[in-house]
Design a protein around this motif. Structure first.
Motif, PDB file in Angstrom:
ATOM      1  N   PHE A 849       0.856  -1.186   0.000  1.00 16.10           N
ATOM      2  CA  PHE A 849       0.000   0.000   0.000  1.00 16.10           C
ATOM      3  C   PHE A 849       0.895   1.240   0.000  1.00 16.10           C
ATOM      4  O   PHE A 849       1.732   1.420   0.889  1.00 16.10           O
ATOM      5  CB  PHE A 849      -0.914   0.019   1.218  1.00 16.10           C
ATOM      6  CG  PHE A 849      -1.904  -1.109   1.235  1.00 16.10           C
ATOM      7  CD1 PHE A 849      -3.057  -1.054   0.471  1.00 16.10           C
ATOM      8  CD2 PHE A 849      -1.668  -2.248   1.997  1.00 16.10           C
ATOM      9  CE1 PHE A 849      -3.956  -2.094   0.469  1.00 16.10           C
ATOM     10  CE2 PHE A 849      -2.568  -3.294   2.013  1.00 16.10           C
ATOM     11  CZ  PHE A 849      -3.725  -3.221   1.241  1.00 16.10           C
ATOM     12  N   THR A 850       0.707   2.067  -1.003  1.00 15.83           N
ATOM     13  CA  THR A 850       1.482   3.294  -1.148  1.00 15.83           C
ATOM     14  C   THR A 850       0.547   4.482  -1.043  1.00 15.83           C
ATOM     15  O   THR A 850      -0.431   4.579  -1.797  1.00 15.83           O
ATOM     16  CB  THR A 850       2.218   3.324  -2.498  1.00 15.83           C
ATOM     17  OG1 THR A 850       3.024   2.152  -2.629  1.00 15.83           O
ATOM     18  CG2 THR A 850       3.087   4.563  -2.611  1.00 15.83           C
ATOM     19  N   THR A 851       0.848   5.382  -0.118  1.00 16.13           N
ATOM     20  CA  THR A 851       0.009   6.557   0.106  1.00 16.13           C
ATOM     21  C   THR A 851       0.799   7.810  -0.224  1.00 16.13           C
ATOM     22  O   THR A 851       1.880   8.053   0.337  1.00 16.13           O
ATOM     23  CB  THR A 851      -0.457   6.627   1.573  1.00 16.13           C
ATOM     24  OG1 THR A 851      -1.151   5.429   1.899  1.00 16.13           O
ATOM     25  CG2 THR A 851      -1.380   7.816   1.789  1.00 16.13           C
ATOM     26  N   VAL A 852       0.264   8.577  -1.146  1.00 19.83           N
ATOM     27  CA  VAL A 852       0.851   9.863  -1.503  1.00 19.83           C
ATOM     28  C   VAL A 852       0.024  10.953  -0.824  1.00 19.83           C
ATOM     29  O   VAL A 852      -1.152  11.142  -1.133  1.00 19.83           O
ATOM     30  CB  VAL A 852       0.871  10.072  -3.021  1.00 19.83           C
ATOM     31  CG1 VAL A 852       1.429  11.460  -3.365  1.00 19.83           C
ATOM     32  CG2 VAL A 852       1.692   8.985  -3.700  1.00 19.83           C
ATOM     33  N   ASN A 853       0.636  11.643   0.126  1.00 14.61           N
ATOM     34  CA  ASN A 853      -0.010  12.747   0.833  1.00 14.61           C
ATOM     35  C   ASN A 853       0.373  14.044   0.123  1.00 14.61           C
ATOM     36  O   ASN A 853       1.463  14.589   0.335  1.00 14.61           O
ATOM     37  CB  ASN A 853       0.442  12.775   2.294  1.00 14.61           C
ATOM     38  CG  ASN A 853       0.070  11.516   3.043  1.00 14.61           C
ATOM     39  OD1 ASN A 853      -0.999  11.399   3.610  1.00 14.61           O
ATOM     40  ND2 ASN A 853       0.988  10.548   3.034  1.00 14.61           N
ATOM     41  N   TYR A 854      -0.514  14.526  -0.715  1.00 10.24           N
ATOM     42  CA  TYR A 854      -0.251  15.708  -1.523  1.00 10.24           C
ATOM     43  C   TYR A 854      -1.080  16.858  -0.966  1.00 10.24           C
ATOM     44  O   TYR A 854      -2.278  16.973  -1.239  1.00 10.24           O
ATOM     45  CB  TYR A 854      -0.615  15.443  -2.977  1.00 10.24           C
ATOM     46  CG  TYR A 854      -0.269  16.570  -3.914  1.00 10.24           C
ATOM     47  CD1 TYR A 854       1.034  16.710  -4.399  1.00 10.24           C
ATOM     48  CD2 TYR A 854      -1.226  17.503  -4.312  1.00 10.24           C
ATOM     49  CE1 TYR A 854       1.360  17.737  -5.265  1.00 10.24           C
ATOM     50  CE2 TYR A 854      -0.908  18.528  -5.166  1.00 10.24           C
ATOM     51  CZ  TYR A 854       0.388  18.652  -5.641  1.00 10.24           C
ATOM     52  OH  TYR A 854       0.713  19.676  -6.488  1.00 10.24           O
TER      53      TYR A 854
END
Length: 956
Positions: A849-854
């Protein structure tokens, strides 16, 4: 194995600890008191500890992890864990049409369960806030597993999973692990959540709504959650792999119970016929005994005449769940708190199968009445001019589409109440923590089946016409005329006489009382020696009551008998945490833990379990830990008291005749019995009549408890050199090796394995489980529970957590979890990497699981991988180009990767929006030829189709 001296030791430990706490209390320094009271109880230990990582390997699913799945059942969420094995979920449509499994637990229709390490859901202990939850009911048995659909997702704060044996800490059932669901304790204000989702085909629509209300004061906090979830069905007719009984084989593996009928019998001339009505023909019919199956309304039966039952099945079963949950925490004094928790959950779910076939005659293997029916020559619709089956030969199969599909409706009510007093006090310069809890849980289930037929009335309606005419309500039955293209020859008057609504009920009750006390006994050079001791009384009772017509043996469906029973257990335990070294060079911490539990069962007597563990921190970055635990699982109510029932297993008889060149007719083939030793005596030309073979299942009052040994060894590494670098803010590695052995495992030997072994070795003791008639048909197949030999499994979990540095635009998080199965053997059979009995054990499961917090946005990409499996190819598949290795007789279910995407929008006016798509690449599950329904294994794989959803959360 009885060890009464252990119980005496536990009593002594209890007395020793109590003697220590009655000493005149002395005030503690304020800082020490605050530090001690800040300790928490972690899953896997009763001793309060300050460290997050303990001796036992645990995994925590946060609320964010739960929402990330985009699912509405906690069971479905847990089944995506890499260490999870095969378990029931709403993609299983097997209700009463297959029958009753050997464990006496019923089929769990509409339920969702969790399995760990592929060791069966009954070997996983499910707790809610550290207390047991009542086992599930489905209207078809007395299960030993918890139905996780009785626990609403909306009340969950987090889920803690102990990947270790814990019988010494929590008692029986904790062999494969523990799932501890931690509920929300308080909330200020109101939270509303709404969810809507559907497949890209426009079906399987799912909606849920929940409201959580809470309030906190200085002394009281309260929380109330109400919720409703509605999941619509998906038809098997609307998915590619599920349109036929076995993918890519058309109707050839369908049922011989067809709308046009199959008639295998000796006619008036003594001629053996195997006929079916021509397509489109509907009675009255003509049968010419001088030209049987030719030149009249009949043709000779072949596999192309079989019935495709698949379009009647569900691919996803419909379900409606409503719940209310409330809990109150009251501070009675500064040191004593009272918690009261109550929950009610109602589930209405449905399974569906094709219309109930009428199988009658000596070869039917359908039950005493059906197998002994003789169709009278006086029946006005009998075209054969003879008492059919009067000579003890043959069978007839007729699928009455006129009666409509079999529909199984479950209505399940779950009630749960717990009350806990907990507190702390100081004594002998120590803080002590205690709690006393009472739990009551009840699960009541009813199942109503429409489309059921009464075989006793069918026998009367097919018998002598004068007997039928003198029986109130009887109408002579026409099973000979076929369905044709219209309404068929079974009229509404006939159906009114032979049909009934089947009503089955089951119930489970749990009563549990526990008392625990923990604290520090005295100081050692490396810290205090901590102890927890306690007592638990537990009582389980349950029953399964089939419909009176079923009990009387008059049902045309699967026969069953009532089951009822109860047992209780008294348990004492003691747990010790012993610090050995601290703050030394190459030994920042070295602790040992020791636990014992003595259990005295009303059914199986007394036994003890123990556990030993250690944790060693050579540096602040590295934790090495290991455990050795004994496990115990006493037979459940269904396993002990389950009465005999029938299970129609999807089996392939290895003694089916195979095509061989005809030595007398070049270019032609004939059916010849295989030359396997166990097939000697089976006549040439024998082919099993149906893909399903009936087995007799049931509990066994002579079962003994199964005992397990679990060994784990691993490490957690959080390198300081990776912190605050150009490529990482933090990096964590976790590796855990596990080895589990279960002796005297309670289960039935796999029925397909029995047939295969007996075919290969006529002297195998497994051949005693069944017999064959003179025509080769399998009969009297008994497959009841027993204490089989040994189950052994081992493997490795490997997990990585990484967080990037903070960039101007945001940061990235990645979580990679892996489970590798090195070995899984059951009574010497190597099952890892094998697909069998609608379940499989992949060698490797992986989630990334990869989460990009933009900024205020979140983009979560999930990748789920299941390594390939191998299934045995049935003989009928060989030569069709479907199996990946026909020479070896096997087929590979290729490695499968699913991709999920979720977007969390910036909060707007206290509203949080989320949207996602599961299986965004529309990956189809690998084709499974040996699976019972729908052409794939629903315990390991997602079904066909993309599933999109949106969710909104509003806080007031």
């Amino acid at each position: 194995m009885k060890k009464p001296s252990i119980r005496n030791g536990l009593y002594s430990a209890l007395c020793l600890s109590l003697a220590g706490v009655v000493t005149t209390p002395t005030a503690l320094a304020q800082d020490d008191s605050v530090e001690e009271l800040g300790k928490v109880q972690v899953t896997g230990s009763r001793i309060r500890q300050s460290q997050i990582e303990g001796i036992e390997a645990t995994q925590t699913l946060s609320r964010e992890d739960i929402d990330r799945a985009g699912l509405t059942s906690v069971g479905d969420i847990l089944q995506q864990l890499t260490q999870s094995g095969s378990a029931l979920n709403t993609r299983f449509n097997s209700s009463g049409n297959f029958g009753f499994p050997a464990n006496g637990g019923g089929v769990g229709a509409g339920a969702t369960q969790v399995d760990m390490r592929h060791l069966d859901p009954g070997r996983v202990l499910v707790l809610v806030d550290g207390l047991r939850w009542v086992a599930g009911s489905s209207g078809s048995g007395v299960s030993n597993a918890v139905d996780l659909n009785t626990i609403p997702v909306g009340i969950i704060e987090r889920v803690e999973i102990l990947k270790d044996g814990a019988s010494a800490i929590y008692g029986a059932d904790a062999i494969a692990g523990v799932v501890n669901i931690i509920t929300k304790k308080s909330q200020q204000g109101v939270e509303l959540r709404a969810y809507a989702g559907a497949f890209d085909e426009g079906d399987g629509e799912t909606g849920s709504f929940e409201a959580t209300f809470g309030a906190d004061t200085d002394k009281i906090s309260m929380l109330v959650n109400v919720g409703y979830t509605d999941q619509k069905e998906v038809s098997a007719a609307d998915r590619f792999l599920s349109r036929f009984p076995v993918p890519f084989t058309g109707v050839t593996r369908g049922s011989s119970g067809t709308p046009q009928g199959r008639f295998l019998l000796n006619d008036i001339n003594g001629t053996t016929i195997d006929c079916t009505l021509n397509a489109g023909v509907v009675g009255p019919i003509n049968y010419d005994p001088n030209s049987p199956c030719n030149g009249d309304d009949y043709n000779t039966w072949d596999d192309g005449d079989r019935f495709n039952f698949s379009p009647f099945n569900y691919y996803v079963t419909p379900s409606k769940r409503a719940n209310i949950f409330a809990q109150v925490n009251v501070e009675l004094t500064p040191d004593v708190t009272w918690n009261v928790k109550g929950a009610y959950n109602n589930r209405k779910s449905t399974n569906q199968a094709a219309p109930e076939p009428i199988f009658i005659g000596p070869f039917a293997e359908a039950g005493a009445i059906a197998d002994n029916i003789v169709i009278s020559s006086t029946n006005p619709y009998n075209p054969f001019g003879v008492d059919v089956f009067g000579d003890g030969f043959g069978f007839i199969g007729r699928r009455p589409l006129e009666a409509g599909p079999r529909v199984f409706n479950q209505n399940v009510d779950t009630t749960y109440l717990s009350s806990t007093l907990e507190g702390s006090f100081t004594a002998a310069d120590r803080n002590w923590f205690w709690d006393v809890s009472g739990v009551y849980g009840k699960n009541e289930a009813s199942q109503r089946k429409t489309g059921a037929l009464n075989i006793a009335r069918i026998a009367t309606a097919l018998g002598p016409v004068d007997v039928c005419n003198n029986t109130p309500g009887c109408v002579p039955l026409n099973i000979f005329g076929g369905q044709g293209n219209g309404e068929g020859t079974i009229t509404s008057d006939m159906l009114n006489y032979i049909s009934f609504i089947q009503s089955d009920n089951s119930e489970q009750e749990l009563t549990d009382f526990s008392a625990n006390i923990s604290g520090d006994l005295f100081e050692l050079p490396a810290g205090p020696l901590s102890v927890a001791v306690g007592y638990e009384y537990r009582k389980k009772s349950g029953f399964f009551q089939p419909d009176p017509i079923v009990v009387a043996g008059e049902s045309n469906g699967v026969p069953a008998s009532p089951t009822a029973g109860e047992f209780s257990v008294d348990e004492f335990y003691a747990e010790f945490l012993v610090p050995v070294l601290a703050d030394r060079q190459f030994a920042e911490k070295l602790d040992f833990s020791l636990a014992f539990r003595s259990s005295d069962y009303s059914t199986s007597g007394s036994d003890t379990t123990g556990k030993f563990g250690f944790q060693y921190m050579p540096t602040s970055s590295l934790l090495i830990r290991g455990t050795f635990a004994e496990g115990l699982r006493a037979p459940s109510i269904g396993e002990l008291f389950g009465s005999q029932a029938r299970f129609d297993a999807q089996l392939n008889d290895p003694c089916n005749s195979v095509e061989r060149p005809d030595p007398n007719n070049p270019g032609q083939t004939i059916l010849v019995a295989p030359d396997s030793p166990g097939c000697a005596g089976v006549p040439d030309g024998y082919r099993q009549l149906n893909p399903q073979i009936s087995t007799i299942t049931g509990g066994n009052p002579n079962l003994k408890p199964e005992e397990a040994e679990t060994f784990t060894l691993g490490f957690v590494y959080s390198p300081q050199w990776a912190e605050d670098t150009a490529w990482a803010n933090s990096l964590d590695f976790e590796v855990t090796y596990y080895d589990i052995e279960i002796e005297g495992a309670i289960q039935a030997v796999d029925a397909q394995f029995i047939l295969d072994q007996c075919a290969a070795d006529a002297g195998s003791p497994l051949c005693d489980n069944f017999s064959r008639d003179s025509f080769g048909n399998v009969q009297d197949f008994s497959n009841q529970l027993t204490n089989i030999g040994l189950i052994e499994t081992s493997g490795v979990d490997f997990n990585v957590d990484w967080t990037s540095p903070q960039y101007n635009w945001g940061f990235i998080q990645a979580q990679w979890n892996n489970s590798f199965v090195n070995e899984f053997t059951e009574d010497g059979r190597d099952l890892d990497g094998i697909e069998f009995s609608d379940s499989g054990i992949p060698d490797w499961n992986s989630n990334l699981f990869t989460t990009v917090n933009y900024g205020d946005w979140k983009f979560i990409w999930g990748t789920r991988y299941i390594n390939r499996l191998t299934e045995t190819c049935a003989g009928f598949l060989i030569g069709q180009g479907l199996c990946s290795d026909e020479a070896a007789g096997t087929n590979k279910l290729g490695g499968t990767t699913y991709h999920d995407l979720q977007v969390i929008f910036p909060e707007w006016n206290n509203i949080q929006f989320e949207a996602g798509v599961n299986n965004i690449t529309d990956k189809r599950p690998p084709t499974c030829f040996s699976c019972s329904l729908n052409g794939y294994d629903p315990s390991n794989y997602d079904g066909e189709g993309q599933f999109g959803y949106v969710r909104a959360t509003v806080d007031f």
